[in-house]
Motif scaffolding. Structure first.
Motif, PDB file in Angstrom:
ATOM      1  N   MET A   1       0.857  -1.183   0.000  1.00 29.04           N
ATOM      2  CA  MET A   1       0.000   0.000   0.000  1.00 29.04           C
ATOM      3  C   MET A   1       0.895   1.236   0.000  1.00 29.04           C
ATOM      4  N   TYR A   2       0.595   2.191  -0.842  1.00 24.54           N
ATOM      5  CA  TYR A   2       1.384   3.412  -0.926  1.00 24.54           C
ATOM      6  C   TYR A   2       0.597   4.625  -0.447  1.00 24.54           C
ATOM      7  N   ASN A   3      -0.635   4.757  -0.881  1.00 26.66           N
ATOM      8  CA  ASN A   3      -1.497   5.860  -0.465  1.00 26.66           C
ATOM      9  C   ASN A   3      -0.786   7.208  -0.533  1.00 26.66           C
ATOM     10  N   LYS A   4      -0.304   7.552  -1.710  1.00 26.84           N
ATOM     11  CA  LYS A   4       0.369   8.832  -1.884  1.00 26.84           C
ATOM     12  C   LYS A   4       0.229   9.309  -3.321  1.00 26.84           C
ATOM     13  N   LEU A   5       0.418  10.587  -3.495  1.00 28.77           N
ATOM     14  CA  LEU A   5       0.400  11.200  -4.810  1.00 28.77           C
ATOM     15  C   LEU A   5       1.623  10.727  -5.593  1.00 28.77           C
ATOM     16  N   VAL A   6       1.430  10.372  -6.862  1.00 32.41           N
ATOM     17  CA  VAL A   6       2.547   9.950  -7.708  1.00 32.41           C
ATOM     18  C   VAL A   6       2.496  10.716  -9.024  1.00 32.41           C
ATOM     19  N   ARG A   7       3.598  10.694  -9.733  1.00 34.20           N
ATOM     20  CA  ARG A   7       3.656  11.335 -11.043  1.00 34.20           C
ATOM     21  C   ARG A   7       2.648  10.688 -11.989  1.00 34.20           C
ATOM     22  N   ASP A   8       2.202  11.452 -12.971  1.00 32.66           N
ATOM     23  CA  ASP A   8       1.098  11.049 -13.846  1.00 32.66           C
ATOM     24  C   ASP A   8       1.326   9.746 -14.622  1.00 32.66           C
ATOM     25  N   LEU A   9       2.553   9.443 -14.968  1.00 29.89           N
ATOM     26  CA  LEU A   9       2.816   8.252 -15.786  1.00 29.89           C
ATOM     27  C   LEU A   9       3.144   7.000 -14.976  1.00 29.89           C
ATOM     28  N   ILE A  10       3.194   7.121 -13.658  1.00 35.47           N
ATOM     29  CA  ILE A  10       3.568   5.973 -12.820  1.00 35.47           C
ATOM     30  C   ILE A  10       2.631   4.771 -13.021  1.00 35.47           C
ATOM     31  N   PRO A  11       1.309   4.940 -13.082  1.00 33.17           N
ATOM     32  CA  PRO A  11       0.466   3.754 -13.312  1.00 33.17           C
ATOM     33  C   PRO A  11       0.803   3.031 -14.619  1.00 33.17           C
ATOM     34  N   GLU A  12       1.067   3.787 -15.678  1.00 35.98           N
ATOM     35  CA  GLU A  12       1.428   3.167 -16.960  1.00 35.98           C
ATOM     36  C   GLU A  12       2.761   2.433 -16.860  1.00 35.98           C
ATOM     37  N   ILE A  13       3.706   3.006 -16.145  1.00 35.65           N
ATOM     38  CA  ILE A  13       5.015   2.376 -15.965  1.00 35.65           C
ATOM     39  C   ILE A  13       4.865   1.076 -15.188  1.00 35.65           C
ATOM     40  N   ILE A  14       4.046   1.099 -14.144  1.00 32.06           N
ATOM     41  CA  ILE A  14       3.810  -0.114 -13.346  1.00 32.06           C
ATOM     42  C   ILE A  14       3.167  -1.197 -14.206  1.00 32.06           C
ATOM     43  N   GLU A  15       2.141  -0.835 -14.971  1.00 36.45           N
ATOM     44  CA  GLU A  15       1.448  -1.822 -15.795  1.00 36.45           C
ATOM     45  C   GLU A  15       2.329  -2.341 -16.926  1.00 36.45           C
ATOM     46  N   ALA A  16       3.208  -1.484 -17.451  1.00 36.90           N
ATOM     47  CA  ALA A  16       4.131  -1.925 -18.504  1.00 36.90           C
ATOM     48  C   ALA A  16       5.131  -2.956 -17.979  1.00 36.90           C
ATOM     49  N   SER A  17       5.340  -2.954 -16.666  1.00 31.07           N
ATOM     50  CA  SER A  17       6.258  -3.929 -16.070  1.00 31.07           C
ATOM     51  C   SER A  17       5.559  -5.248 -15.749  1.00 31.07           C
ATOM     52  N   GLY A  18       4.255  -5.340 -16.114  1.00 24.83           N
ATOM     53  CA  GLY A  18       3.515  -6.574 -15.896  1.00 24.83           C
ATOM     54  C   GLY A  18       2.780  -6.628 -14.569  1.00 24.83           C
ATOM     55  N   LYS A  19       2.828  -5.556 -13.810  1.00 26.20           N
ATOM     56  CA  LYS A  19       2.137  -5.516 -12.523  1.00 26.20           C
ATOM     57  C   LYS A  19       0.817  -4.772 -12.676  1.00 26.20           C
ATOM     58  N   LYS A  20      -0.014  -4.883 -11.670  1.00 24.62           N
ATOM     59  CA  LYS A  20      -1.282  -4.152 -11.643  1.00 24.62           C
ATOM     60  C   LYS A  20      -1.248  -3.177 -10.477  1.00 24.62           C
ATOM     61  N   CYS A  21      -1.968  -2.089 -10.629  1.00 21.23           N
ATOM     62  CA  CYS A  21      -2.045  -1.118  -9.534  1.00 21.23           C
ATOM     63  C   CYS A  21      -3.466  -0.588  -9.426  1.00 21.23           C
ATOM     64  N   VAL A  22      -3.793  -0.104  -8.268  1.00 25.74           N
ATOM     65  CA  VAL A  22      -5.086   0.503  -8.011  1.00 25.74           C
ATOM     66  C   VAL A  22      -4.819   1.980  -7.742  1.00 25.74           C
ATOM     67  N   THR A  23      -5.523   2.849  -8.474  1.00 21.76           N
ATOM     68  CA  THR A  23      -5.343   4.289  -8.313  1.00 21.76           C
ATOM     69  C   THR A  23      -6.700   4.971  -8.191  1.00 21.76           C
ATOM     70  N   ARG A  24      -6.648   6.224  -7.843  1.00 17.36           N
ATOM     71  CA  ARG A  24      -7.832   7.079  -7.878  1.00 17.36           C
ATOM     72  C   ARG A  24      -7.346   8.495  -8.141  1.00 17.36           C
ATOM     73  N   ILE A  25      -8.224   9.334  -8.626  1.00 15.22           N
ATOM     74  CA  ILE A  25      -7.918  10.749  -8.816  1.00 15.22           C
ATOM     75  C   ILE A  25      -8.339  11.462  -7.536  1.00 15.22           C
ATOM     76  N   VAL A  26      -7.418  12.203  -6.932  1.00 21.16           N
ATOM     77  CA  VAL A  26      -7.751  12.892  -5.689  1.00 21.16           C
ATOM     78  C   VAL A  26      -8.797  13.971  -5.948  1.00 21.16           C
ATOM     79  N   GLU A  27      -9.636  14.182  -4.974  1.00 24.36           N
ATOM     80  CA  GLU A  27     -10.643  15.238  -5.050  1.00 24.36           C
ATOM     81  C   GLU A  27      -9.934  16.592  -5.031  1.00 24.36           C
ATOM     82  N   GLN A  28     -10.527  17.579  -5.670  1.00 30.90           N
ATOM     83  CA  GLN A  28      -9.925  18.910  -5.715  1.00 30.90           C
ATOM     84  C   GLN A  28      -9.673  19.472  -4.317  1.00 30.90           C
TER      85      GLN A  28
END
Length: 107
Positions: free
Chosen positions: A3-30
């Motif tokens: 569990m990370y529960n932190k803000l990450v750079r915009d491309l991090i989910p794509e980088i994680i998935e490109a490595s064959g892993k899965k991730c769960v994300t959400r867009i933070v509320e304004q």
């Protein structure tokens, strides 16, 4: 799954998935976005403090600068406005280039 529960750079989910892993994300509320930027800035400042090489220090500074850009965007302030405020403060109070370390003030 870690569990990370932190803000990450915009491309991090794509980088994680490109490595064959899965991730769960959400867009933070304004309403929470600026607070998450502040938390991430603290994290990056600590990483800058603990950097072991100039290269690492520069990379952490780049992360901090990216967060500054995100914060001013959220606050609807231009980089030029921020720079003007920085320059005014430097003119009034100086910068941090001399390395002055205040130890105490006597009354």
């Amino acid at each position: 799954m870690p569990m990370y529960n932190k803000l990450v750079r915009d491309l991090i989910p794509e980088i994680i998935e490109a490595s064959g892993k899965k991730c769960v994300t959400r867009i933070v509320e304004q309403e929470e976005y600026l607070e998450e930027i502040k938390k991430k800035m603290q994290e990056e400042a600590l990483e800058f403090k603990e950097s072991a090489s100039e290269k690492e220090a520069i990379e952490e500074l780049a992360d901090i600068l990216e967060l500054v850009y995100a914060a001013i965007h959220k606050l609807d302030v231009s980089y030029e406005q921020l720079e003007q405020i920085r320059a005014q403060k430097k003119e009034q109070r100086g910068g941090f280039f001399k390395g002055i370390y205040l130890m105490k003030v006597e009354e």
